[in-house]
Enzyme design. Structure first.
Site, mmCIF file in Angstrom:
data_model
loop_
_atom_site.group_PDB
_atom_site.id
_atom_site.type_symbol
_atom_site.label_atom_id
_atom_site.label_comp_id
_atom_site.label_asym_id
_atom_site.label_seq_id
_atom_site.Cartn_x
_atom_site.Cartn_y
_atom_site.Cartn_z
ATOM 1 N N HIS A 157 6.826 -2.396 0.643
ATOM 2 C CA HIS A 157 6.767 -3.339 -0.474
ATOM 3 C C HIS A 157 6.988 -2.629 -1.808
ATOM 4 C CE1 HIS A 157 5.669 -7.020 -2.502
ATOM 5 N NE2 HIS A 157 4.715 -6.407 -3.184
ATOM 6 N N GLY B 98 1.175 -1.186 1.736
ATOM 7 C CA GLY B 98 2.358 -0.360 1.513
ATOM 8 C C GLY B 98 3.550 -0.773 2.338
ATOM 9 N N GLU B 99 3.359 -1.730 3.246
ATOM 10 C CA GLU B 99 4.470 -2.154 4.103
ATOM 11 C C GLU B 99 4.881 -3.591 3.775
ATOM 12 O OE1 GLU B 99 4.385 -0.767 8.246
ATOM 13 O OE2 GLU B 99 2.516 0.284 7.759
ATOM 14 N N MET B 100 4.335 -4.566 4.494
ATOM 15 C CA MET B 100 4.722 -5.954 4.235
ATOM 16 C C MET B 100 3.827 -6.598 3.182
ATOM 17 S SD MET B 100 5.649 -6.858 8.215
ATOM 18 C CE MET B 100 6.590 -8.358 8.034
#
Length: 352
Positions: free
Chosen positions: A102, A144-146
């Site tokens: 993200h 930190g991802e989706m």
């Protein structure tokens, strides 16, 4: 009787005799020729076994999981899907040292392939998810991802009539849950196996499936001790091992492996052994992505794990062997995702 009548009678008898069927002489049947075709036999005693094709028990759930795997609306930005980091057109990985999350966030670790991941003893490099179902929920809620939450993800899908209908068809309920979401994604991922590699054909008895150099590379791979960790159908994924047995590995990443899960200092730098199936497609290598090529990965692993320095010729043969491990890649029609409704929350690609 006149002579003319006698001659005519003889002529008639001759014609009649010539039209009579010829008696058939019964012939004794000869035994059919036996064809000596040698059927290849699977090789016994190898530390590796061929991969079998996936068995689908619930096609509707797999189809739903495929849609969810490709749907970026499960992320806060509306841009990142499971396929972003596990690209099925690129060996089930993203070919980056570490994945992009993200707001262009740099991930801490290399993205492992999703292909054949159902054969792993656990998921993620440190094994913190016991199975694919548990793994599927992790990235959705990782900031930190989706960068979503499970509640928000459920709300988005619940607002899309096409998904509501499909979840009801598969699960028999009007209410969508995160448990259903992750179960469907896992069902799809379980189909992502890659049988039919040239090495599998050799394991099944086809002597011509691999070349002399590739065969010698496999023998080097075995005799050097690589199969102590890289064994089984996936050539790995079934144990945790310390990275840097003979010499310490100077990692570019601060990730310390299994100890983050167990809390035990003895598990520092212990990682799930990566599977080598399709390894020619899943560069760069190691948890920190520091080995850009197979040749580099083989040199480093030989030195720090086995205390062995391969010659350039030996290295090339092992690389050749590893390239025979590329199996048949998943091929399917891309899913058409159901459209959002007027009540579907808007994505926040540039939000705080």
């Amino acid at each position: 009787m006149h002579l003319r009548q006698i001659i005519s009678g003889i002529a008639v008898l001759s014609v009649t005799a010539s039209c009579a069927p010829t008696p058939q002489v019964e012939k004794k049947s000869e035994p059919a020729e036996t064809l000596n075709v040698e059927v290849p036999k699977p090789r016994a005693g190898e530390p590796v076994s061929p991969i079998s094709a996936a068995t689908v028990s619930n096609a509707e759930m797999v189809e739903l999981g495929k849609k969810l795997f490709f749907d970026p609306r499960l992320s806060k930005s509306g841009f990142i899907s499971c396929n972003s980091c596990h690209n099925l057109s690129m060996g089930g990985s993203d070919n980056l040292k570490s994945s992009i999350g993200h707001k262009w966030n740099k991930g801490p670790i290399n993205s492992p392939t999703v292909l054949n991941s159902s054969m792993n003893l656990a998921q993620f490099w440190d094994g913190r998810a016991k199975d694919l179902k548990e793994q599927a929920g992790g990235p959705i809620a990782n900031p930190g991802e989706m960068a979503f939450t499970h509640e928000l993800a459920v709300g988005v899908l619940q607002s899309i009539p096409g998904y509501v209908d499909e979840f009801k068809k598969v699960f028999g309920s009007d209410q969508i849950t995160i448990d259903q979401i992750t179960q469907a994604i896992a069902a799809f991922e379980e189909t992502l196996v890659t049988p039919g590699s040239r090495f599998d054909k050799w394991l099944l008895g086809d002597d011509n499936a691999i070349t002399k150099d590739e065969r010698e590379g496999y023998e080097l791979f075995k005799s050097s001790g690589c199969t102590a960790c890289h064994n089984g159908p996936a050539l790995g994924g079934n144990s945790y091992q310390k990275m840097g047995v003979v010499e310490p590995y100077k990692a570019a990443s601060k990730v310390e492996g299994r100890s983050a899960v167990t809390g035990k200092d003895a598990d520092r730098f212990n990682f799930k052994v990566p599977a080598l199936r399709n390894v020619a497609l899943t560069y760069p290598y190691f948890h920190d992505g520091e080995a850009a090529t197979l040749a580099k990965a083989i040199d480093v692993m030989g030195q720090i794990q086995l205390g062995k320095r391969f010659t350039p010729e030996e290295n090339a043969k092992i690389v050749a062997f590893m390239k025979t491990l590329t199996g048949k890649q998943p091929v399917f029609e891309l899913p058409v995702l159901p459209p959002s409704s007027d009540t579907t929350p808007a994505p926040e690609p540039f939000g705080k």
